[in-house]
Design a protein around this motif. Structure first.
Motif, PDB file in Angstrom:
ATOM      1  N   CYS A   1       3.624 -15.768 -38.938  1.00  0.00           N
ATOM      2  CA  CYS A   1       5.040 -15.464 -39.105  1.00  0.00           C
ATOM      3  C   CYS A   1       5.689 -15.174 -37.753  1.00  0.00           C
ATOM      4  O   CYS A   1       6.782 -15.644 -37.457  1.00  0.00           O
ATOM      5  CB  CYS A   1       5.156 -14.262 -40.034  1.00  0.00           C
ATOM      6  N   GLN A   2       4.973 -14.454 -36.918  1.00  0.00           N
ATOM      7  CA  GLN A   2       5.517 -14.118 -35.609  1.00  0.00           C
ATOM      8  C   GLN A   2       5.777 -15.380 -34.795  1.00  0.00           C
ATOM      9  O   GLN A   2       6.795 -15.521 -34.144  1.00  0.00           O
ATOM     10  CB  GLN A   2       4.527 -13.192 -34.886  1.00  0.00           C
ATOM     11  N   ASN A   3       4.854 -16.322 -34.878  1.00  0.00           N
ATOM     12  CA  ASN A   3       5.042 -17.612 -34.194  1.00  0.00           C
ATOM     13  C   ASN A   3       6.276 -18.316 -34.690  1.00  0.00           C
ATOM     14  O   ASN A   3       7.068 -18.845 -33.912  1.00  0.00           O
ATOM     15  CB  ASN A   3       3.847 -18.526 -34.492  1.00  0.00           C
ATOM     16  N   ALA A   4       6.410 -18.335 -36.016  1.00  0.00           N
ATOM     17  CA  ALA A   4       7.524 -19.056 -36.624  1.00  0.00           C
ATOM     18  C   ALA A   4       8.851 -18.427 -36.224  1.00  0.00           C
ATOM     19  O   ALA A   4       9.805 -19.129 -35.879  1.00  0.00           O
ATOM     20  CB  ALA A   4       7.374 -19.058 -38.142  1.00  0.00           C
ATOM     21  N   VAL A   5       8.897 -17.104 -36.243  1.00  0.00           N
ATOM     22  CA  VAL A   5      10.152 -16.425 -35.902  1.00  0.00           C
ATOM     23  C   VAL A   5      10.493 -16.658 -34.436  1.00  0.00           C
ATOM     24  O   VAL A   5      11.637 -16.952 -34.080  1.00  0.00           O
ATOM     25  CB  VAL A   5      10.055 -14.912 -36.222  1.00  0.00           C
ATOM     26  N   THR A   6       9.486 -16.574 -33.582  1.00  0.00           N
ATOM     27  CA  THR A   6       9.720 -16.797 -32.152  1.00  0.00           C
ATOM     28  C   THR A   6      10.281 -18.181 -31.918  1.00  0.00           C
ATOM     29  O   THR A   6      11.252 -18.380 -31.205  1.00  0.00           O
ATOM     30  CB  THR A   6       8.385 -16.664 -31.385  1.00  0.00           C
ATOM     31  N   GLU A   7       9.657 -19.142 -32.551  1.00  0.00           N
ATOM     32  CA  GLU A   7      10.014 -20.531 -32.327  1.00  0.00           C
ATOM     33  C   GLU A   7      11.423 -20.848 -32.863  1.00  0.00           C
ATOM     34  O   GLU A   7      12.165 -21.605 -32.257  1.00  0.00           O
ATOM     35  CB  GLU A   7       8.972 -21.346 -33.083  1.00  0.00           C
ATOM     36  N   ARG A   8      11.779 -20.241 -33.982  1.00  0.00           N
ATOM     37  CA  ARG A   8      12.996 -20.674 -34.665  1.00  0.00           C
ATOM     38  C   ARG A   8      14.195 -19.757 -34.467  1.00  0.00           C
ATOM     39  O   ARG A   8      15.322 -20.179 -34.660  1.00  0.00           O
ATOM     40  CB  ARG A   8      12.735 -20.779 -36.164  1.00  0.00           C
ATOM     41  N   LEU A   9      13.947 -18.487 -34.154  1.00  0.00           N
ATOM     42  CA  LEU A   9      15.079 -17.565 -34.113  1.00  0.00           C
ATOM     43  C   LEU A   9      15.243 -16.851 -32.782  1.00  0.00           C
ATOM     44  O   LEU A   9      16.277 -16.270 -32.515  1.00  0.00           O
ATOM     45  CB  LEU A   9      14.925 -16.521 -35.221  1.00  0.00           C
ATOM     46  N   CYS A  10      14.215 -16.902 -31.963  1.00  0.00           N
ATOM     47  CA  CYS A  10      14.255 -16.180 -30.697  1.00  0.00           C
ATOM     48  C   CYS A  10      14.620 -17.187 -29.611  1.00  0.00           C
ATOM     49  O   CYS A  10      14.046 -18.266 -29.576  1.00  0.00           O
ATOM     50  CB  CYS A  10      12.887 -15.540 -30.438  1.00  0.00           C
ATOM     51  N   PRO A  11      15.519 -16.941 -28.704  1.00  0.00           N
ATOM     52  CA  PRO A  11      16.250 -15.686 -28.501  1.00  0.00           C
ATOM     53  C   PRO A  11      17.635 -15.690 -29.112  1.00  0.00           C
ATOM     54  O   PRO A  11      18.366 -14.741 -28.920  1.00  0.00           O
ATOM     55  CB  PRO A  11      16.359 -15.640 -26.979  1.00  0.00           C
ATOM     56  N   ARG A  12      18.026 -16.752 -29.779  1.00  0.00           N
ATOM     57  CA  ARG A  12      19.429 -16.840 -30.196  1.00  0.00           C
ATOM     58  C   ARG A  12      19.825 -15.733 -31.170  1.00  0.00           C
ATOM     59  O   ARG A  12      20.901 -15.169 -31.059  1.00  0.00           O
ATOM     60  CB  ARG A  12      19.674 -18.208 -30.839  1.00  0.00           C
ATOM     61  N   TRP A  13      18.956 -15.434 -32.102  1.00  0.00           N
ATOM     62  CA  TRP A  13      19.331 -14.423 -33.092  1.00  0.00           C
ATOM     63  C   TRP A  13      18.438 -13.187 -33.058  1.00  0.00           C
ATOM     64  O   TRP A  13      18.817 -12.136 -33.530  1.00  0.00           O
ATOM     65  CB  TRP A  13      19.317 -15.024 -34.502  1.00  0.00           C
ATOM     66  N   VAL A  14      17.214 -13.353 -32.579  1.00  0.00           N
ATOM     67  CA  VAL A  14      16.292 -12.216 -32.552  1.00  0.00           C
ATOM     68  C   VAL A  14      15.739 -12.090 -31.143  1.00  0.00           C
ATOM     69  O   VAL A  14      15.241 -13.063 -30.584  1.00  0.00           O
ATOM     70  CB  VAL A  14      15.127 -12.441 -33.545  1.00  0.00           C
ATOM     71  N   ARG A  15      15.883 -10.907 -30.569  1.00  0.00           N
ATOM     72  CA  ARG A  15      15.366 -10.697 -29.226  1.00  0.00           C
ATOM     73  C   ARG A  15      13.840 -10.689 -29.252  1.00  0.00           C
ATOM     74  O   ARG A  15      13.235 -10.296 -30.243  1.00  0.00           O
ATOM     75  CB  ARG A  15      15.869  -9.366 -28.670  1.00  0.00           C
ATOM     76  N   ALA A  16      13.245 -11.104 -28.120  1.00  0.00           N
ATOM     77  CA  ALA A  16      11.787 -11.250 -28.074  1.00  0.00           C
ATOM     78  C   ALA A  16      11.069  -9.979 -28.517  1.00  0.00           C
ATOM     79  O   ALA A  16      10.106 -10.030 -29.279  1.00  0.00           O
ATOM     80  CB  ALA A  16      11.366 -11.640 -26.662  1.00  0.00           C
ATOM     81  N   GLU A  17      11.563  -8.825 -28.079  1.00  0.00           N
ATOM     82  CA  GLU A  17      10.863  -7.590 -28.411  1.00  0.00           C
ATOM     83  C   GLU A  17      11.075  -7.166 -29.862  1.00  0.00           C
ATOM     84  O   GLU A  17      10.435  -6.239 -30.338  1.00  0.00           O
ATOM     85  CB  GLU A  17      11.243  -6.460 -27.434  1.00  0.00           C
ATOM     86  N   ARG A  18      11.992  -7.838 -30.556  1.00  0.00           N
ATOM     87  CA  ARG A  18      12.222  -7.487 -31.964  1.00  0.00           C
ATOM     88  C   ARG A  18      11.531  -8.466 -32.918  1.00  0.00           C
ATOM     89  O   ARG A  18      11.568  -8.274 -34.129  1.00  0.00           O
ATOM     90  CB  ARG A  18      13.726  -7.478 -32.265  1.00  0.00           C
ATOM     91  N   VAL A  19      10.923  -9.519 -32.362  1.00  0.00           N
ATOM     92  CA  VAL A  19      10.295 -10.534 -33.206  1.00  0.00           C
ATOM     93  C   VAL A  19       9.284  -9.898 -34.154  1.00  0.00           C
ATOM     94  O   VAL A  19       9.231 -10.199 -35.339  1.00  0.00           O
ATOM     95  CB  VAL A  19       9.629 -11.620 -32.331  1.00  0.00           C
ATOM     96  N   CYS A  20       8.519  -8.947 -33.597  1.00  0.00           N
ATOM     97  CA  CYS A  20       7.473  -8.327 -34.405  1.00  0.00           C
ATOM     98  C   CYS A  20       8.054  -7.522 -35.557  1.00  0.00           C
ATOM     99  O   CYS A  20       7.481  -7.488 -36.641  1.00  0.00           O
ATOM    100  CB  CYS A  20       6.646  -7.423 -33.515  1.00  0.00           C
ATOM    101  N   VAL A  21       9.162  -6.878 -35.311  1.00  0.00           N
ATOM    102  CA  VAL A  21       9.796  -6.083 -36.368  1.00  0.00           C
ATOM    103  C   VAL A  21      10.235  -7.004 -37.502  1.00  0.00           C
ATOM    104  O   VAL A  21      10.027  -6.708 -38.685  1.00  0.00           O
ATOM    105  CB  VAL A  21      11.014  -5.318 -35.794  1.00  0.00           C
ATOM    106  N   VAL A  22      10.816  -8.140 -37.114  1.00  0.00           N
ATOM    107  CA  VAL A  22      11.251  -9.107 -38.123  1.00  0.00           C
ATOM    108  C   VAL A  22      10.043  -9.644 -38.882  1.00  0.00           C
ATOM    109  O   VAL A  22      10.045  -9.729 -40.118  1.00  0.00           O
ATOM    110  CB  VAL A  22      12.051 -10.248 -37.456  1.00  0.00           C
ATOM    111  N   ALA A  23       8.980  -9.953 -38.153  1.00  0.00           N
ATOM    112  CA  ALA A  23       7.767 -10.470 -38.792  1.00  0.00           C
ATOM    113  C   ALA A  23       7.196  -9.439 -39.755  1.00  0.00           C
ATOM    114  O   ALA A  23       6.742  -9.769 -40.852  1.00  0.00           O
ATOM    115  CB  ALA A  23       6.744 -10.842 -37.732  1.00  0.00           C
TER     116      ALA A  23
END
Ligand SMILES: [Zn+2]
Ligand SMILES: [Zn+2]
Length: 1208
Positions: A470-492
């Motif tokens: 999930c973290q990979n997917a969020v990083t690839e698809r939403l970071c950095p435009r909507w989710v900051r790198a350091e928040r990816v884990c929180v979203v995951a």
């Protein structure tokens, strides 16, 4: 120097130079560290060095390796920026061969380049530099570098060593590189070794004796020496700043745990490995408080580690598995645990993992930060449950490793290799050969955010693997435009919570001592969930690609046609094929549950809501569920900007085709399709959206909802000031201003909304752009704010004003607000960064030439303005929105206005034929971009009354004057505003769209239920239907009796021109028609009565066959007979049926018989539609009964069209 050089008198000048350099280096880097008591001169040391180098080179003793340059450690750290290797003993051919072999094994990686460097230094354990972290280091006078070895001996500590072969792997941080020692180091000076047994010499105990000792209650201060085989080596741990590790010695069935806690013994961790026999002296007995006072052995200051006499060097442990892993052989010891997964997912099966040893080669770093590696190209290795290793512990692609006591898991997650080996605190990982390939080293010695989460949440292995995916997917698809790198884990993490739902089993807190030493072994990975969570996260692009494939793959032309297809002329047939829709629920797309994660945003060119990620965007038709009593039935503006997860939705694919099929018989020839395109979108309901990260407005809206009852005026401003964890943190930092700027706002209630059309933007630039107009009533005057009030509760001052009516004009990019504006709702328009209240003042059109315009003052929306829906109930404002009419009101109301707004459910959609260029085509900006745009798209929607299914109305819509309206498919509930109500010559009521007409989909059948069948029309008595006393239904079911057939017409029609077709040619002569295809058509007019009245019912082609009760072959035979003349028509004259042309014809005779037979004149059950909604006036007629004459009032016969004959 001379003293040294005189030993090499007969060497060449080059060798002399090399020797001087070595002497200089030894003097500077090594001699200062030599213990003065040894009395070793620089010359003697240099001699020893040279002789060791010669030994290492292994060639003729007189040769000197002049190509090798002495390198100091400080120089290595400073200058060596890329990884390299160096070896004294390899020939060039040997290096090339080895490099080639390694590169072939792992294509995609390059071998480490070779450098001829001479490395000599002291091996130490870091105590010299003040850090006893268990890491060995190589040190000289100038600096030190960490090193790792395949096998090390305690005897090497503190010695001056020559390193014959090594890799140097620099790190991205300064001075953080490390050495991989490929071959054992060579001792430069042989010192006399004093035997130091460590502490008082005591008898060496066996493991069995030691275990017995621990069981007895003996005094703790006994020192013992124990000898045995190492069976477990646990990783180095740091607990409250203290470093230690644990090893378990075994012998037969007994074992003892030994904790090594002394700082100066931490380097032993690199000297022991599983399978080795050792003896350790001066061990103390102590009890572990954490483990119910269980007694273990621990090292003391005097302890020494001695390798046993017979070192098991090359022998492999019997239980080491090599590459040939057969997965199913290890699935024993399974127990099932039924636990229902939340929502739709299947129950998670819990399985026990097995402890194994394994040997293989690292082939890929799957996710270094998460501690995931790939071994032998197929097996996953998870090191997340162990403390993080510095520099990834030498786990570079190409490294060969040996694992002991790792957990074997089969199918732990669909997003990891089938087999995953998971290391816990009892597992040991040992590198058996360093990689000679070059690769990036990223990991430092600390935990990444994923591993922190793992510890914090006590995740099981299956959940952890899903989290990494999930973290990979969020990083690839939403970071950095909507989710900051350091928040990816929180979203995951939130997604994991969502996927696991309540089922997330919080495992018992980890007890490290238990995990390391208890038998039987128990740790967080002793059990795992089989293939769960299995929810796949698709990117918007992936879904869109799937839909693109599906849209045509699912196309079956025959299935698009009604049962009457065989009787359709080419024009009718091609019209029926020109538009179709294919709907698939998201849950049907793949056997595994599927989730979409994206951000909801408003699109300005299409005037739609979209689900977006960095890969793509898809239009969404989003509805809220109708719950009577709540006002919240409209899509809230706060949804824009929300990061959401979609579990349920319907994928809709609308297909558009231009076809030229001559008749239905040609459907198998795709060449008649000349053009096709499609539109893809999602239909979803807000109830099926899960907010992963709310927009600022949404989090306020949710908070407000919770505090609705006991609100205080100050509450809103307070909560506005409080920094919210989510929105503010997830949005890119650059977007957040430090202090919020002033702004002005206007509170208004929307009264009506017109449709989006292409309009002239301004007088000077004749560019067409989309735009729409709303009418609204201001609830107060324009207000000034110190900070953006967003959608917070209204303040008293906002509601003081004259209630001025204004027009809001939305042009260009402002049309994005279209999907979130709803008549009847209250909005706050905000212009930011200004204190000028006049910007939001609507401006009246100044009277020109004494003429005052009737239109209201207008406000042209600016792109940077914001609109927020206000959900609170406002006390004083009354809605000026007229209630929507129902379909039956539009049909029957005598006072219905010419322009109507009503609601209903779509039951049918038909594309109308293009009228050839009668309308000037509008070339918009959007058409230029999108070739697939529909031009001149006219449709007829049949709309059913939402409450009374018998009332239907046809609505003719021109869909070409604005952005395409999605969602107009059968089953959708719509509200249509600003339609023109018209009455046809046949007195039928219908509606036509105007440019200002606005269609909004308010509910979806796909959301309510899976079936698209509309409710059946009501049952009617003919007398009741004809009387018109009740509001006359358009559609109804009738049960009656066929009295007689008034007329029957059978005809072969040319499918192209519609003329009569005889035998094999079209009958048209002016101009001649060369068509070769014809369709059979039939029409019958029948009298039906049901006791209350009688009516005339028309039957067309496909229902005629059923009316006449003919079977397939009879029907076809009839068609063949008709073909001779092309057509036949019979009608009732008196008691008989006759034909104008040839009354004696056998076919006419047959039809005569047939129509008067009891097979046709029978009880019948029909669904009929009125042919004309209003009939003429009642007639008075004389009726004779015997001698008596009556004057009766006859209501004119009801004229119906049969749509369906019900067969019982
Ligand atoms: Zn374990
Ligand atoms: Zn023709």
């Amino acid at each position: 120097m001379e003293e040294f050089l005189k030993h090499f008198k007969d060497h060449s000048r080059a060798e002399q130079r090399w020797l001087s350099a070595v002497f200089e280096a030894v003097k500077q880097q090594l001699h200062p560290l030599i213990d003065a008591s040894l009395g070793l001169s620089v010359a003697r040391l240099s001699l020893a060095v040279v002789s060791k180098v010669q030994t290492a080179v292994g060639s003729d003793a007189t040769d000197l390796p002049v190509s090798y340059r002495f390198v100091s450690l400080s120089e290595l750290i400073r200058d060596q920026r890329s990884a390299c290797c160096s070896s004294l003993s390899w020939s060039s051919a040997h290096y090339r061969e080895q490099a080639k072999g390694a590169e072939q094994k792992l294509p995609g990686y390059k071998a480490l380049p070779r450098d001829n460097l001479l490395l000599i230094g002291f091996l130490c354990d870091g105590q010299a530099t003040g850090t006893s972290d268990g890491v060995w280091r190589v040190r000289d006078a100038g600096g030190s570098v960490a090193c790792v070895m395949l096998k090390s001996s305690c005897l090497w500590l503190g010695r001056l060593m020559l390193f014959p072969s090594w890799n140097y792997i620099p790190h991205n941080a300064p001075a953080a590189g490390y050495l991989e020692l490929l071959e054992p180091p060579l001792c430069v000076i042989l010192e006399t070794m004093a035997f130091d047994p460590g502490g008082a010499l005591s008898e060496i105990m066996s493991v069995t004796q030691a275990a017995e000792l621990l069981r007895q209650r003996c005094e703790d201060q006994v020192y013992v020496s124990v000898s045995g085989q190492v069976s477990v080596v646990c990783p180095l741990l740091v607990i409250r700043g203290k470093r230690f590790f644990c090893l378990i010695l075994s012998e037969g069935a007994s074992s003892v745990s030994v904790f090594i806690k002394e700082a100066k013994h931490q380097y032993w961790r690199q000297c022991v490995c599983v399978g080795q026999s050792v003896w350790i002296s001066s061990l103390r007995v102590c009890s572990l408080q954490g483990l119910e006072g269980r007694r273990v052995l621990t090292d003391s200051c005097q302890s020494r580690l001695h390798p046993h006499l017979q070192l098991q060097d090359n022998s492999e442990d019997p239980d080491t598995h090599t590459d040939s892993l057969t997965a199913d052989s290890r699935t024993a010891d399974t127990h099932l645990c039924s636990a229902a997964a939340s929502g739709s997912g299947p129950a998670a099966r819990v399985k026990r993992s097995t402890l194994i040893s394994f040997k293989g080669m690292v082939t890929k770093i799957l996710n270094a930060e998460a501690g995931l590696y790939e071994i032998d190209g197929q097996v996953g290795l998870c090191l997340a449950y162990q403390p993080a290793q510095k520099w990834g512990g030498g786990l570079r692609p190409g490294a060969e490793i040996q694992l002991h006591n790792v957990h074997f898991m089969y199918r732990a997650s669909p997003f990891a290799p089938h087999v995953v080996l998971c290391a816990c605190l009892r597992s040991s990982l040992q590198i058996t050969a360093f990689s000679c390939l070059s690769s990036k080293v990223e990991v430092s010695g600390s935990h990444g955010p994923l591993q922190c989460l793992l510890l914090e949440k006590n995740l099981g292995a299956s959940q952890y693997l899903w989290l990494c995916y999930c973290q990979n997917a969020v990083t690839e698809r939403l970071c950095p435009r909507w989710v900051r790198a350091e928040r990816v884990c929180v979203v995951a993490e939130r997604l994991l919570d969502f996927v696991c739902g309540t089922e997330r089993k919080t495992q018992k807190k980890r007890d490290i001592y238990r995990e390391m030493i208890q038998e039987p072994h128990q740790c967080p990975v002793t059990t795992f969930c089989v293939w769960w969570p299995s929810a796949a996260l698709w990117s918007v692009r992936q879904l869109s690609d799937w839909m693109r494939r599906e849209v045509w793959a699912s196309l079956s032309l025959a299935s698009l046609l009604p049962p009457s297809a065989a009787h359709m002329t080419a024009v009718e047939l091609n019209a029926a094929l020109s538009w179709s829709v294919h709907e698939v629920p998201l849950t049907d797309v793949s056997p595994e549950p599927l989730l979409l994660v994206g951000v909801l945003e408003l699109d300005s060119t299409r005037a739609t809501l979209q689900l977006r990620d960095q890969t793509h965007a898809l239009d969404c038709l989003c509805v809220t569920t109708h719950q009577s009593g709540t006002r919240n039935t409209h899509l809230n503006t706060a949804w824009q900007g929300c990061l959401v997860c979609v579990r349920r939705c319907t994928l809709v694919m609308e297909r558009f085709m231009k076809t030229h099929f001559p008749s239905w018989k040609h459907l198998d020839q795709p060449s008649y399709i000349t053009h096709k395109h499609f539109r893809l979108y999602l239909q979803l309901c807000v109830d099926d959206l899960t907010i992963i990260s709310p927009s600022a407005a949404m989090s306020h809206h949710l908070m407000d909802d919770r505090h609705t009852d006991r609100e205080k005026p100050r509450k809103a401003t307070e909560s506005a000031k409080r920094p919210r964890a989510d929105e503010a943190a997830d949005a890119p930092a650059s977007k957040r201003p430090l202090t919020s700027p002033p702004c002005v706002s206007l509170l208004l209630r929307l009264e009506s909304k017109q449709g989006v059309t292409l309009q002239n933007s301004s007088t000077d630039a004749p560019i067409l752009q989309p735009g729409f107009v709303c009418r609204a009533a201001c609830l107060g005057d324009v207000q000034l704010w110190k900070e953006d009030p967003k959608n917070h509760r209204t303040q008293e001052r906002e509601r003081h004003g004259d209630g001025q009516k204004i027009e809001l004009h939305f042009m260009g990019s402002c049309v994005r607000w279209f999907p979130v504006l709803h008549p009847g709702c209250v909005y706050r328009i905000i212009a930011r960064n200004t204190e000028d209240v006049s910007v939001l003042k609507a401006k009246g059109v100044s009277p020109r030439g004494g003429v005052t315009q009737l239109s209201s003052p207008t406000l042209l929306l600016q792109p940077q303005w914001r609109i927020h829906l206000i959900t609170e109930e406002l006390p004083d404002a009354q809605s000026g929105v007229p209630a929507l009419m129902s379909v039956s009101e539009v049909l029957h109301s005598s006072s219905a206005p010419e322009i109507v707004c009503f609601y209903g459910v779509i039951t049918k959609r038909i594309t109308l034929q293009e009228d050839n260029g009668t309308n000037a085509k509008i070339q918009s900006l959007t058409t230029a971009k999108d070739e697939s745009i529909e031009q001149d798209l006219q449709v007829r929607l049949t709309i059913q009354d939402a409450e009374c299914p018998g009332h239907v109305i046809d609505v003719y819509l021109d869909l070409s004057c604005g952005p395409y309206t999605i969602g107009l498919i059968a089953g959708a509930a719509v509200s249509i505003c600003h339609l023109q109500r018209r009455v046809s010559k046949a007195c039928n009521v219908y509606c036509r769209s105007l440019p200002i007409s606005c269609v909004s989909v308010t509910d979806l059948t796909s959301v309510r239920s899976r079936s698209v069948t509309p409710s059946p029309p009501p049952m009617m008595l003919l007398g009741e239907w004809a009387s018109g006393r009740v509001q006359r239904c358009v559609l109804a079911q009738v049960k009656g009796h066929v009295v007689c057939v008034l007329s029957l017409r059978l005809q072969w029609t040319c499918s192209l021109c519609g003329s009569i077709f005889r035998q094999t040619s079209c009958g048209r002569t002016h101009p001649p028609c060369d068509s070769t295809s014809a369709v059979f058509q039939a029409e019958a007019k029948v009298v039906v009565e049901d006791g209350s009245a009688e009516s005339q019912v028309w039957f067309s082609s496909d229902t005629v066959c059923d009316l006449l009760m003919l079977n397939g072959s009879q029907w076809e035979g009839l068609q063949r007979h008709v073909k001779v003349k092309g057509h036949v028509k019979v009608y009732t004259r008196g008691r008989n049926m006759m034909s104008d042309e040839d009354p004696g014809d056998a076919l006419v005779q047959y039809l005569n018989c047939l129509c008067s037979s009891s097979a046709v004149c029978r009880p019948i059950h029909l669904t009929c539609r009125l042919r004309a909604q209003r009939t003429g006036k009642s007639q008075l007629r004389k009726v004779h009964r015997g001698q008596t004459e009556f004057i009766c009032k006859f209501t004119p016969a009801l004229q119906l069209h049969c749509q369906h004959i019900h067969k019982h």
